[in-house]
Every structure is written in structure tokens, then in C-alpha cells.
Write a protein that holds these residues in place. Structure first.
Motif, mmCIF file in Angstrom:
data_model
loop_
_atom_site.group_PDB
_atom_site.id
_atom_site.type_symbol
_atom_site.label_atom_id
_atom_site.label_comp_id
_atom_site.label_asym_id
_atom_site.label_seq_id
_atom_site.Cartn_x
_atom_site.Cartn_y
_atom_site.Cartn_z
ATOM 1 N N THR A 85 0.943 -0.488 -0.046
ATOM 2 C CA THR A 85 0.140 0.011 0.193
ATOM 3 C C THR A 85 1.109 1.024 0.354
ATOM 4 O O THR A 85 1.881 1.659 -0.002
ATOM 5 C CB THR A 85 -0.916 0.123 1.216
ATOM 6 O OG1 THR A 85 -0.222 0.200 2.529
ATOM 7 C CG2 THR A 85 -1.915 -0.826 0.990
ATOM 8 N N GLY A 86 0.689 2.355 -0.198
ATOM 9 C CA GLY A 86 1.287 3.788 -0.338
ATOM 10 C C GLY A 86 1.982 3.975 -1.978
ATOM 11 O O GLY A 86 3.231 4.740 -1.405
ATOM 12 N N LEU A 87 1.591 3.036 -2.878
ATOM 13 C CA LEU A 87 2.603 3.810 -4.057
ATOM 14 C C LEU A 87 1.348 4.532 -4.816
ATOM 15 O O LEU A 87 1.086 4.795 -4.208
ATOM 16 C CB LEU A 87 1.838 2.518 -5.336
ATOM 17 C CG LEU A 87 2.579 1.174 -4.820
ATOM 18 C CD1 LEU A 87 2.644 0.426 -3.840
ATOM 19 C CD2 LEU A 87 3.160 0.554 -6.017
ATOM 20 N N LEU A 88 2.920 5.482 -4.931
ATOM 21 C CA LEU A 88 2.279 7.389 -5.147
ATOM 22 C C LEU A 88 2.376 7.861 -6.660
ATOM 23 O O LEU A 88 2.931 8.431 -7.750
ATOM 24 C CB LEU A 88 3.988 8.129 -5.199
ATOM 25 C CG LEU A 88 4.224 7.816 -3.912
ATOM 26 C CD1 LEU A 88 6.032 8.120 -3.661
ATOM 27 C CD2 LEU A 88 3.140 8.712 -2.514
ATOM 28 N N ALA A 89 1.597 6.283 -7.108
ATOM 29 C CA ALA A 89 0.416 6.708 -8.712
ATOM 30 C C ALA A 89 -1.013 8.110 -8.070
ATOM 31 O O ALA A 89 -1.548 8.160 -6.808
ATOM 32 C CB ALA A 89 0.284 5.477 -9.383
ATOM 33 N N GLY A 90 -0.617 8.878 -9.379
ATOM 34 C CA GLY A 90 -2.091 9.247 -9.746
ATOM 35 C C GLY A 90 -3.296 8.598 -9.581
ATOM 36 O O GLY A 90 -3.110 8.130 -10.216
ATOM 37 N N SER A 91 -3.954 9.350 -8.785
ATOM 38 C CA SER A 91 -5.420 8.972 -8.856
ATOM 39 C C SER A 91 -6.497 8.851 -9.771
ATOM 40 O O SER A 91 -7.606 7.691 -10.311
ATOM 41 C CB SER A 91 -5.866 8.618 -7.255
ATOM 42 O OG SER A 91 -6.211 10.061 -6.921
ATOM 43 N N SER A 92 -5.829 10.115 -10.127
ATOM 44 C CA SER A 92 -6.299 10.068 -11.817
ATOM 45 C C SER A 92 -5.224 10.694 -12.451
ATOM 46 O O SER A 92 -5.456 11.256 -13.915
ATOM 47 C CB SER A 92 -7.222 11.188 -11.544
ATOM 48 O OG SER A 92 -7.933 11.748 -12.649
ATOM 49 N N CYS A 93 -4.154 10.088 -12.826
ATOM 50 C CA CYS A 93 -3.958 9.178 -14.109
ATOM 51 C C CYS A 93 -4.207 8.385 -15.068
ATOM 52 O O CYS A 93 -4.503 7.055 -14.542
ATOM 53 C CB CYS A 93 -2.838 8.646 -13.444
ATOM 54 S SG CYS A 93 -0.642 8.254 -14.620
ATOM 55 N N THR A 94 -4.130 8.784 -16.339
ATOM 56 C CA THR A 94 -4.801 7.893 -17.325
ATOM 57 C C THR A 94 -3.905 6.301 -17.153
ATOM 58 O O THR A 94 -4.255 5.306 -17.867
ATOM 59 C CB THR A 94 -4.923 8.803 -18.644
ATOM 60 O OG1 THR A 94 -3.500 8.781 -18.866
ATOM 61 C CG2 THR A 94 -5.603 9.620 -18.807
#
Length: 160
Positions: A85-94
Motif C-alpha cells: 500500500t502507499g505506492l505513489l501513483a496519481g489516482s486520476s492518471c490515465t
């Protein structure tokens, strides 16, 4: 020339699906598809709840290994992996996540993550070791920065 390009576009997905071992896809709001039979089968057991990018990987027999929305990595039992958990992707990244097997390894996978365009998290990778946790996997390295301030697109090519 246009016919050749169209042919490549139509044929390439079949090669990519095989190369990326993508018999199982998880996406959207707890949705998924399994492509191991002649017609896709709907899956409703996934944990992904995102409007955009996610990734999944299966083994060569078509069994699900793990999947991610770029923030959490779930094992094939749909539970978060240890340290997953806590990976740093954007929640609204295509294209928030992309999974690629480490060359020369049968158990290590890179999970590449990306933030929204120009976001502070940038482009990073984490490593999943599928030989741990009795084959359910474990995130052994997490959120290693590659580059800041990128666009929202990822792609990979694997050769065997």
C-alpha cells in the motif's frame, strides 16, 4: 503503407497480450475480465476502484498473479501484499501503473507508477517478489524515483 500500419495495429495486441501474460484484467469499479477461454468472462472479485489507470499480470498458465491501481498491490486472493500500500501513483492518471517482469528472473516484477501530469510523485518503480509469502508475493522495494514531472502515459515492450 497505411494498410501495413493498420495491420500492425490489429496484430500487435495479440502479441502484447501473450507477452504481458494478460489473461486477467482488473479495472474500473471492482470490474474485471478473464480472457483464458474463447470468450471473455466477467470478473467481479477485484478490489480496484479507480476511474483510470491500473495493471494486472498473470502467469504463463493464465492464473492471476497480482494487480494494482498504482496505489495498492493486491495478490491473487485480492488482499493487499505486504508493503503493497502507499505506492505513489496519481489516482486520476490515465496510465497510473504498468507491470513488467524483470529480465532474467521468474519471480521479480517491476511495478512502474506515474502521477497525474506534472504531479509531485513523478515516475517511480517498486519491485514485487512472487517467491515470497508462499507464492502470493511481497513488495520488497517501493516508490523508487526515476524522474519527476512527466506526462500520464506508460508503455513497455518485452522480448523473449
Amino acid at each position: 503503407m497505411k494498410n501495413f500500419i493498420l495491420l500492425c495495429v490489429l496484430i500487435a495486441p495479440s502479441f502484447l497480450l501473450s507477452a504481458q501474460q494478460a489473461d486477467n484484467w482488473y479495472f474500473g469499479v471492482f470490474a474485471g475480465l478473464n480472457f483464458s477461454s474463447s470468450a471473455p468472462v466477467v470478473l467481479t472479485d477485484g478490489k480496484v476502484n479507480t476511474p483510470e489507470g491500473c495493471a494486472a499480470v498473470s502467469d504463463t498458465a493464465g492464473s492471476l498473479l497480482f494487480y494494482t491501481d498504482g496505489i495498492t498491490v493486491w495478490n491473487n486472493q485480492h488482499l493487499p501484499m505486504p508493503n503493497g500500500t502507499g505506492l505513489l501513483a496519481g489516482s486520476s492518471c490515465t496510465q497510473a501503473a504498468l507491470i513488467a517482469m524483470q529480465p532474467g528472473s521468474s519471480s521479480l516484477y517491476y511495478v512502474f507508477t506515474l502521477d497525474e501530469i506534472g504531479g509531485p510523485f513523478g515516475f517511480r518503480y517498486s519491485i514485487v517478489d512472487m517467491s515470497l509469502q508462499s507464492g502470493l508475493g511481497d513488495v520488497i522495494e517501493k516508490n523508487i524515483l526515476i524522474q519527476n514531472s512527466l506526462t500520464e502515459k506508460l508503455t513497455a515492450v518485452t522480448t523473449y
